[in-house]
Design a protein around this motif. Structure first.
Motif, PDB file in Angstrom:
ATOM      1  N   ILE A   1       0.845  -1.194   0.000  1.00 23.27           N
ATOM      2  CA  ILE A   1       0.000   0.000   0.000  1.00 23.27           C
ATOM      3  C   ILE A   1       0.878   1.241   0.000  1.00 23.27           C
ATOM      4  O   ILE A   1       1.803   1.351   0.790  1.00 23.27           O
ATOM      5  N   ALA A   2       0.596   2.166  -0.873  1.00 23.63           N
ATOM      6  CA  ALA A   2       1.382   3.397  -0.948  1.00 23.63           C
ATOM      7  C   ALA A   2       0.492   4.611  -0.739  1.00 23.63           C
ATOM      8  O   ALA A   2      -0.651   4.647  -1.177  1.00 23.63           O
ATOM      9  N   SER A   3       1.003   5.604  -0.067  1.00 24.11           N
ATOM     10  CA  SER A   3       0.289   6.871   0.077  1.00 24.11           C
ATOM     11  C   SER A   3       0.263   7.592  -1.258  1.00 24.11           C
ATOM     12  O   SER A   3       1.136   7.417  -2.107  1.00 24.11           O
ATOM     13  N   LYS A   4      -0.725   8.430  -1.446  1.00 23.31           N
ATOM     14  CA  LYS A   4      -0.834   9.167  -2.705  1.00 23.31           C
ATOM     15  C   LYS A   4       0.295  10.172  -2.838  1.00 23.31           C
ATOM     16  O   LYS A   4       0.785  10.429  -3.913  1.00 23.31           O
ATOM     17  N   GLU A   5       0.690  10.777  -1.735  1.00 24.65           N
ATOM     18  CA  GLU A   5       1.786  11.743  -1.761  1.00 24.65           C
ATOM     19  C   GLU A   5       2.656  11.545  -0.529  1.00 24.65           C
ATOM     20  O   GLU A   5       2.168  11.236   0.543  1.00 24.65           O
ATOM     21  N   GLN A   6       3.928  11.726  -0.699  1.00 17.96           N
ATOM     22  CA  GLN A   6       4.857  11.613   0.420  1.00 17.96           C
ATOM     23  C   GLN A   6       5.976  12.626   0.192  1.00 17.96           C
ATOM     24  O   GLN A   6       6.824  12.443  -0.674  1.00 17.96           O
ATOM     25  N   ASP A   7       5.932  13.715   0.930  1.00 20.28           N
ATOM     26  CA  ASP A   7       6.944  14.758   0.789  1.00 20.28           C
ATOM     27  C   ASP A   7       7.871  14.727   1.997  1.00 20.28           C
ATOM     28  O   ASP A   7       7.437  14.460   3.122  1.00 20.28           O
ATOM     29  N   PHE A   8       9.159  15.048   1.749  1.00 22.45           N
ATOM     30  CA  PHE A   8      10.157  14.991   2.813  1.00 22.45           C
ATOM     31  C   PHE A   8      10.922  16.312   2.910  1.00 22.45           C
ATOM     32  O   PHE A   8      11.203  16.953   1.907  1.00 22.45           O
ATOM     33  N   ALA A   9      11.250  16.684   4.150  1.00 23.08           N
ATOM     34  CA  ALA A   9      12.127  17.827   4.404  1.00 23.08           C
ATOM     35  C   ALA A   9      13.138  17.393   5.451  1.00 23.08           C
ATOM     36  O   ALA A   9      12.784  16.748   6.448  1.00 23.08           O
ATOM     37  N   LEU A  10      14.419  17.734   5.227  1.00 21.08           N
ATOM     38  CA  LEU A  10      15.501  17.262   6.089  1.00 21.08           C
ATOM     39  C   LEU A  10      16.125  18.400   6.891  1.00 21.08           C
ATOM     40  O   LEU A  10      16.335  19.488   6.371  1.00 21.08           O
ATOM     41  N   ASN A  11      16.425  18.120   8.148  1.00 19.95           N
ATOM     42  CA  ASN A  11      17.214  19.033   8.978  1.00 19.95           C
ATOM     43  C   ASN A  11      18.370  18.249   9.592  1.00 19.95           C
ATOM     44  O   ASN A  11      18.180  17.133  10.091  1.00 19.95           O
ATOM     45  N   TRP A  12      19.563  18.857   9.554  1.00 18.33           N
ATOM     46  CA  TRP A  12      20.785  18.176   9.997  1.00 18.33           C
ATOM     47  C   TRP A  12      21.347  18.860  11.227  1.00 18.33           C
ATOM     48  O   TRP A  12      21.468  20.081  11.287  1.00 18.33           O
ATOM     49  N   TYR A  13      21.721  18.068  12.242  1.00 16.45           N
ATOM     50  CA  TYR A  13      22.288  18.582  13.483  1.00 16.45           C
ATOM     51  C   TYR A  13      23.593  17.833  13.766  1.00 16.45           C
ATOM     52  O   TYR A  13      23.559  16.676  14.225  1.00 16.45           O
ATOM     53  N   PRO A  14      24.763  18.432  13.480  1.00 14.88           N
ATOM     54  CA  PRO A  14      26.040  17.743  13.661  1.00 14.88           C
ATOM     55  C   PRO A  14      26.358  17.517  15.132  1.00 14.88           C
ATOM     56  O   PRO A  14      26.036  18.332  15.990  1.00 14.88           O
ATOM     57  N   LEU A  15      27.023  16.388  15.416  1.00 17.31           N
ATOM     58  CA  LEU A  15      27.430  16.067  16.781  1.00 17.31           C
ATOM     59  C   LEU A  15      28.928  15.856  16.881  1.00 17.31           C
ATOM     60  O   LEU A  15      29.614  16.491  17.662  1.00 17.31           O
ATOM     61  N   ILE A  16      29.460  14.908  16.084  1.00 16.15           N
ATOM     62  CA  ILE A  16      30.882  14.580  16.131  1.00 16.15           C
ATOM     63  C   ILE A  16      31.408  14.512  14.713  1.00 16.15           C
ATOM     64  O   ILE A  16      30.779  13.952  13.834  1.00 16.15           O
ATOM     65  N   GLY A  17      32.600  15.074  14.491  1.00 19.25           N
ATOM     66  CA  GLY A  17      33.212  15.001  13.175  1.00 19.25           C
ATOM     67  C   GLY A  17      34.685  14.679  13.269  1.00 19.25           C
ATOM     68  O   GLY A  17      35.234  14.486  14.343  1.00 19.25           O
ATOM     69  N   GLU A  18      35.316  14.589  12.118  1.00 27.64           N
ATOM     70  CA  GLU A  18      36.765  14.448  11.946  1.00 27.64           C
ATOM     71  C   GLU A  18      37.285  13.027  12.103  1.00 27.64           C
ATOM     72  O   GLU A  18      38.321  12.703  11.553  1.00 27.64           O
ATOM     73  N   SER A  19      36.638  12.148  12.843  1.00 29.44           N
ATOM     74  CA  SER A  19      37.141  10.777  12.951  1.00 29.44           C
ATOM     75  C   SER A  19      36.528   9.945  11.836  1.00 29.44           C
ATOM     76  O   SER A  19      35.937  10.467  10.913  1.00 29.44           O
ATOM     77  N   GLU A  20      36.680   8.607  11.959  1.00 24.52           N
ATOM     78  CA  GLU A  20      36.098   7.760  10.924  1.00 24.52           C
ATOM     79  C   GLU A  20      34.581   7.759  10.985  1.00 24.52           C
ATOM     80  O   GLU A  20      33.915   7.304  10.069  1.00 24.52           O
ATOM     81  N   HIS A  21      34.016   8.253  12.085  1.00 21.53           N
ATOM     82  CA  HIS A  21      32.568   8.317  12.229  1.00 21.53           C
ATOM     83  C   HIS A  21      32.138   9.777  12.355  1.00 21.53           C
ATOM     84  O   HIS A  21      32.276  10.372  13.419  1.00 21.53           O
ATOM     85  N   ASP A  22      31.646  10.358  11.271  1.00 22.11           N
ATOM     86  CA  ASP A  22      31.037  11.692  11.349  1.00 22.11           C
ATOM     87  C   ASP A  22      29.588  11.483  11.749  1.00 22.11           C
ATOM     88  O   ASP A  22      28.789  10.942  10.984  1.00 22.11           O
ATOM     89  N   THR A  23      29.247  11.897  12.956  1.00 17.46           N
ATOM     90  CA  THR A  23      27.952  11.555  13.526  1.00 17.46           C
ATOM     91  C   THR A  23      27.097  12.788  13.761  1.00 17.46           C
ATOM     92  O   THR A  23      27.590  13.828  14.187  1.00 17.46           O
ATOM     93  N   GLY A  24      25.816  12.642  13.499  1.00 21.90           N
ATOM     94  CA  GLY A  24      24.883  13.727  13.759  1.00 21.90           C
ATOM     95  C   GLY A  24      23.481  13.176  13.894  1.00 21.90           C
ATOM     96  O   GLY A  24      23.263  11.962  13.905  1.00 21.90           O
ATOM     97  N   ILE A  25      22.538  14.087  14.020  1.00 18.89           N
ATOM     98  CA  ILE A  25      21.124  13.717  14.038  1.00 18.89           C
ATOM     99  C   ILE A  25      20.474  14.301  12.795  1.00 18.89           C
ATOM    100  O   ILE A  25      20.686  15.465  12.465  1.00 18.89           O
ATOM    101  N   ILE A  26      19.715  13.486  12.095  1.00 24.25           N
ATOM    102  CA  ILE A  26      18.962  13.976  10.952  1.00 24.25           C
ATOM    103  C   ILE A  26      17.481  13.856  11.279  1.00 24.25           C
ATOM    104  O   ILE A  26      17.010  12.814  11.743  1.00 24.25           O
ATOM    105  N   ALA A  27      16.773  14.973  11.100  1.00 21.10           N
ATOM    106  CA  ALA A  27      15.332  15.004  11.314  1.00 21.10           C
ATOM    107  C   ALA A  27      14.657  14.876   9.951  1.00 21.10           C
ATOM    108  O   ALA A  27      14.870  15.703   9.076  1.00 21.10           O
ATOM    109  N   ILE A  28      13.871  13.832   9.778  1.00 24.16           N
ATOM    110  CA  ILE A  28      13.155  13.606   8.522  1.00 24.16           C
ATOM    111  C   ILE A  28      11.695  13.963   8.739  1.00 24.16           C
ATOM    112  O   ILE A  28      10.959  13.257   9.437  1.00 24.16           O
TER     113      ILE A  28
END
Length: 307
Positions: A63-90
C-alpha cells in the motif's frame, strides 16, 4: 491508498493462481484487488496481511500513500574521525498528516591501507600502555598478541570508569588525527532510528540542541516511518541525504551504502533496509526483517560518552 499488487506480482513473476494457492484466498478476490488502482474500501486487513506474508513484503510495500513529501534538517554532533555523527530530522508529509522521525546518522569513512596500518600501530601502543596500567591495579591480562586479549581488556576496562573514559578519549584523538590529516573514502552511511528512551537521555546531555530539534520540526513519531515508508521512498530519501548533507559536508561522490535501521514494522518485525548508491543510481540492496528488535544501544551509549 494506492495499490501496488499488480506491480509486485509482475516483479516477482507470481500469477494470481499461484498467489491464490499460497494464501488460500479466492481468485475473484485477488483478481479484483489486482485490477484496482486503489485498495477497495471493503478489503479486509486479513486479506492484505495474507498477501504480504505470502510475498514476503511489508504492508507499506503493498500500500502506498498518494503523496509523500520529505524535508531534512541536519544537526552535527561529532566530526573528523572515521565516524562523522549527527542527528537527521526527517519531516514527512502525506495524506495522513505530518510527523518527524529522528535518526542518528553516522558516516563511516575508511583510510588507505598503508595509513590504516600506521593508525593500527598507534592504537596498539595505546592498548599496551593501558594494559600495563590495568595490570598494576590488579587486572590479570595476557599479551597483546593473545587471542583473548581484547575481550579480557574490555572487560577489565569496564571495571574502572575513569581509566575507560581516558582510554576512549585518547583512542578518539588518534583516530581524529589520522582521519583529519589523510585522504578518506566513504564506506557506509548508517541511519539508526532514535527511540523515545534515547531522546530522553539525549535531552539531559544536550538540552539546547534537544529544544532546537523539537522547535524546528514536526511532532516527533517513534514508530510511523517503519510502517509507512516503502523501499523506493527510502531510495529517494537516501539520494536526498547524499545530495543535501553528505556531499556538502564531505565533498563526496563515491559509491556507498545507506544502511537504515527503521524500527518496528507492521507485523512487529524490525525493519533493516540497505540502499546502494552506484554513481547516483539508488536501489535496494538488501531488506531484512527480524522477529525482535535489536536496537543500536551500544552506538548510542558510546556517542553519549563524547557529548
Amino acid at each position: 491508498m494506492l495499490n501496488n499488487l499488480s506491480k509486485i506480482l509482475a516483479q516477482k513473476s507470481v500469477s494470481i493462481t499461484e498467489l491464490s494457492k499460497i494464501t488460500g484466498l479466492g481468485r475473484t478476490t485477488l483478481s479484483t484487488l489486482n485490477n484496482s488502482v486503489e485498495i477497495p474500501e471493503k478489503t479486509k486487513i486479513g486479506t492484505l496481511t495474507a498477501i504480504c506474508t505470502a510475498l514476503n513484503i511489508s504492508i507499506n510495500e503493498l500500500i502506498a500513500s498518494k503523496e509523500q513529501d520529505f524535508a531534512l534538517n541536519w544537526y552535527p554532533l561529532i566530526g573528523e574521525s572515521e565516524h562523522d555523527t549527527g542527528i537527521i530530522a526527517i519531516n514527512v508529509k502525506n495524506e495522513f498528516g505530518m510527523y518527524c522521525s529522528l535518526f542518528f546518522i553516522t558516516t563511516n569513512r575508511i583510510l588507505l591501507s598503508e595509513v590504516d596500518a600506521a593508525m593500527g600501530r598507534e592504537e596498539d601502543k595505546l592498548y599496551t600502555e593501558y594494559a600495563e596500567r590495568l595490570k598494576k591495579i590488579g587486572e590479570p591480562l595476557e599479551n597483546l598478541n593473545s587471542e583473548r586479549f581484547f575481550s579480557d581488556f574490555n572487560k577489565a576496562l569496564e571495571k574502572h570508569p575513569e581509566e575507560e573514559q581516558q582510554f576512549m578519549l585518547k583512542e578518539e584523538e588518534i583516530k581524529n588525527s589520522f582521519f583529519s590529516n589523510n585522504t578518506t573514502h566513504i564506506d557506509k552511511i548508517e541511519l539508526n532510528l532514535i527511540s523515545s528512551e534515547d531522546l530522553k537521555k539525549f535531552s539531559n546531555v544536550k538540552p539546547d540542541l534537544y529544544n532546537s530539534i523539537l522547535n524546528e520540526n514536526s511532532e516527533i513519531s517513534f514508530d510511523r516511518i517503519a510502517k509507512e515508508l516503502t523501499e523506493s521512498e527510502l531510495s529517494k530519501l537516501s539520494k536526498s541525504i547524499n545530495t543535501e548533507i553528505i556531499q556538502k559536508r564531505l565533498d563526496s561522490t563515491e559509491t556507498h551504502t545507506f544502511s537504515w535501521s527503521l524500527g518496528i514494522g507492521v507485523y512487529g518485525e524490525y525493519r533493516n533496509v540497505s540502499i546502494f548508491n552506484r554513481k547516483g543510481n539508488y536501489g535496494s540492496l538488501r531488506s531484512s526483517f527480524t522477529q525482535t528488535a535489536v536496537l543500536g544501544t551500544s552506538m548510542f551509549n558510546r556517542l553519549m560518552n563524547y557529548l
